[in-house]
Design a protein around this motif. Structure first.
Motif, PDB file in Angstrom:
ATOM      1  N   ILE A 102      82.581 -65.737  32.386  1.00 48.98           N
ATOM      2  CA  ILE A 102      81.635 -66.815  32.070  1.00 48.98           C
ATOM      3  C   ILE A 102      80.430 -66.748  33.006  1.00 48.98           C
ATOM      4  CG2 ILE A 102      81.294 -69.323  32.070  1.00 48.98           C
ATOM      5  CD1 ILE A 102      84.275 -69.556  31.207  1.00 48.98           C
ATOM      6  N   THR A 103      80.712 -66.549  34.297  1.00 48.23           N
ATOM      7  CA  THR A 103      79.634 -66.413  35.287  1.00 48.23           C
ATOM      8  C   THR A 103      78.728 -65.235  34.966  1.00 48.23           C
ATOM      9  OG1 THR A 103      81.038 -67.373  37.008  1.00 48.23           O
ATOM     10  CG2 THR A 103      79.125 -66.099  37.745  1.00 48.23           C
ATOM     11  N   LYS A 127      84.450 -71.658  25.534  1.00 55.24           N
ATOM     12  CA  LYS A 127      83.848 -72.280  24.361  1.00 55.24           C
ATOM     13  C   LYS A 127      82.795 -73.316  24.744  1.00 55.24           C
ATOM     14  CE  LYS A 127      84.821 -72.459  20.498  1.00 55.24           C
ATOM     15  NZ  LYS A 127      84.185 -71.905  19.278  1.00 55.24           N
ATOM     16  N   ASP A 128      83.073 -74.071  25.809  1.00 51.36           N
ATOM     17  CA  ASP A 128      82.127 -75.081  26.274  1.00 51.36           C
ATOM     18  C   ASP A 128      80.811 -74.447  26.731  1.00 51.36           C
ATOM     19  OD1 ASP A 128      83.923 -77.078  25.720  1.00 51.36           O
ATOM     20  OD2 ASP A 128      84.579 -77.367  27.797  1.00 51.36           O
ATOM     21  N   GLN A 129      80.887 -73.172  27.115  1.00 54.69           N
ATOM     22  CA  GLN A 129      79.681 -72.439  27.525  1.00 54.69           C
ATOM     23  C   GLN A 129      79.080 -71.639  26.370  1.00 54.69           C
ATOM     24  OE1 GLN A 129      78.184 -72.702  30.578  1.00 54.69           O
ATOM     25  NE2 GLN A 129      79.710 -74.322  30.848  1.00 54.69           N
ATOM     26  N   GLY A 130      79.579 -71.885  25.164  1.00 55.56           N
ATOM     27  CA  GLY A 130      79.026 -71.209  23.989  1.00 55.56           C
ATOM     28  C   GLY A 130      79.511 -69.792  23.800  1.00 55.56           C
ATOM     29  N   ILE A 131      80.644 -69.452  24.428  1.00 57.15           N
ATOM     30  CA  ILE A 131      81.184 -68.088  24.329  1.00 57.15           C
ATOM     31  C   ILE A 131      82.377 -68.091  23.367  1.00 57.15           C
ATOM     32  CG2 ILE A 131      82.233 -66.166  25.599  1.00 57.15           C
ATOM     33  CD1 ILE A 131      80.841 -67.299  28.139  1.00 57.15           C
ATOM     34  N   PRO A 132      82.246 -67.475  22.195  1.00 57.83           N
ATOM     35  CA  PRO A 132      83.381 -67.427  21.270  1.00 57.83           C
ATOM     36  C   PRO A 132      84.497 -66.533  21.812  1.00 57.83           C
ATOM     37  CG  PRO A 132      81.527 -66.173  20.399  1.00 57.83           C
ATOM     38  CD  PRO A 132      81.032 -66.850  21.642  1.00 57.83           C
ATOM     39  N   VAL A 133      85.726 -66.797  21.371  1.00 58.72           N
ATOM     40  CA  VAL A 133      86.893 -66.092  21.894  1.00 58.72           C
ATOM     41  C   VAL A 133      87.719 -65.512  20.745  1.00 58.72           C
ATOM     42  CG1 VAL A 133      89.010 -66.281  23.264  1.00 58.72           C
ATOM     43  CG2 VAL A 133      86.976 -67.611  23.911  1.00 58.72           C
TER      44      VAL A 133
END
Length: 370
Positions: A102-103, A127-133
């Motif tokens: 994330i960083t 997900k909260d950072q807009g990164i799909p998993v």
């Protein structure tokens, strides 16, 4: 396991066909943009975070990682980057690795969870950072966007059916030992479910274990305990959930003077295939990793670029926390000495030279592996 995962082979074939068709062009060509409310779609210059669970099982470093890296490059005109980390069977470390990803501002994550429950909070952070998993191989909990794996209940059924075939009319003559995988791995529960659905009522289970961390040494210790408890002359077969544990089990069997006990496996590891060649191990489950890896890579690229998965993911799977996850379930094959040529060699997983090294050459010759 959600019943929708057990659709007819037609649905699986359709998913596989979508993979192969999409592979003909870049991912940017094979999906539709999300609605205009989402951020602008990215191009090929993306960063994919890849988190694999452990390095005890040979497949992750030898197959999954390079296959995913290769496919991401193909789908992004060599512009996409894969950032890799292995958790070495440590759930806490894997959560830290998600934080690092994330960083580092990855655009998407592919996660093969050490512990499907423990990873849920980290999935939400991403997900909260807009990164799909993308949940890879194991159905992680938390708000995942996509999932690809094999039909894990079918894996267990395939193992159980092979063991019954190996036992033949000796199935009721003694007892079997069941060496299941780690209790933290949701796949292990599905393998167990599938195996029991085939074996129950047809064999007597003398001892059954959930093997901590899938480690061969733990399987070896468990098998030693089973031999002591049951008596070596009463053991007619062993259900082993994977090849690594099968190696530890076979070592324990040999030490007790047992050489002709059929043992199952999974993953088609090189050592497992070699044991199948010599007859020490009866079978493994070959899971076409190139197809699974290609699916994961394409899902990741499409999600990073803001594209739809509709043309690729034809099935929906429910996790304990998330309903209707777009999924591709890949079929599996029972690997025995009779079809090594048509599976792992044909698919380029191993060469005959890799399998048939010095001490295995005579056995290879005997079964026509040249």
């Amino acid at each position: 396991m959600n019943t929708r995962m057990r659709r007819a082979a037609v649905a699986i074939a359709a998913g596989a066909m979508a993979v192969s068709l999409a592979a003909c062009g870049s991912a940017a060509e094979s999906g539709d943009k999300k609605d205009s409310g989402d951020s602008a779609a990215k191009g090929d210059d993306i960063k994919v975070g890849l988190l694999l669970p452990e390095n005890q099982t040979a497949r992750y470093e030898k197959l999954d990682k390079p296959l995913i890296e290769k496919k991401v490059k193909e789908l992004t005109n060599n512009k996409g980057e894969v950032v890799y980390a292995n958790a070495k069977q440590d759930a806490s470390l894997q959560n830290q690795q998600v934080d690092t990803m994330i960083t580092n501002k990855v655009d998407v994550l592919i996660v093969d969870a050490v512990d499907s429950k423990a990873i849920a909070g980290s999935v939400k952070k991403a997900k909260d950072q807009g990164i799909p998993v993308v949940a890879y191989d194991r159905l992680a909990e938390g708000p995942i966007d996509a999932y690809t794996s094999f039909d894990n209940v079918t894996v267990g059924k395939t193992q159980g059916e092979a063991l019954l075939e190996a036992l033949g009319d000796k199935a009721k003559d003694g007892q079997i030992v069941m060496m299941n995988g780690s209790a933290t791995d949701p796949n292990a529960a599905m393998f167990k479910e599938g195996a029991h659905s085939v074996l129950d009522g047809k064999v007597k289970v003398g001892r059954e274990y959930d093997t901590k961390e899938w480690k061969p040494e733990n399987a070896n210790s468990n098998m030693e305990g089973a031999i002591s408890a049951i008596g070596k002359d009463k053991i007619v077969g062993v259900y082993s959930a994977n090849d690594g544990m099968a190696g530890g089990i076979i070592t324990a069997l040999k030490a007790a003077g047992l050489d002709n006990v059929p043992v199952t496996g999974q993953d088609a590891e090189l050592a497992g295939v070699q044991r199948i060649v010599t007859g020490e191990q009866y079978m493994s489950v070959y899971k076409p990793y190139p197809q699974e890896a290609d699916v994961a890579a394409e899902m990741a690229v499409l999600l990073a670029q803001g594209k739809s998965l509709d043309s690729l993911a034809k099935e929906k799977v429910d996790s304990p926390t998330t309903k209707g996850v777009p999924s591709v379930i890949v079929p599996v094959v029972s690997l025995t000495k009779d079809n090594i040529n048509d599976t792992v060699i044909k698919d380029g997983i191993y060469t005959v030279q890799e399998i048939c090294t010095g001490k295995y050459k005579a056995a290879c010759d005997k079964i026509g592996l040249k």
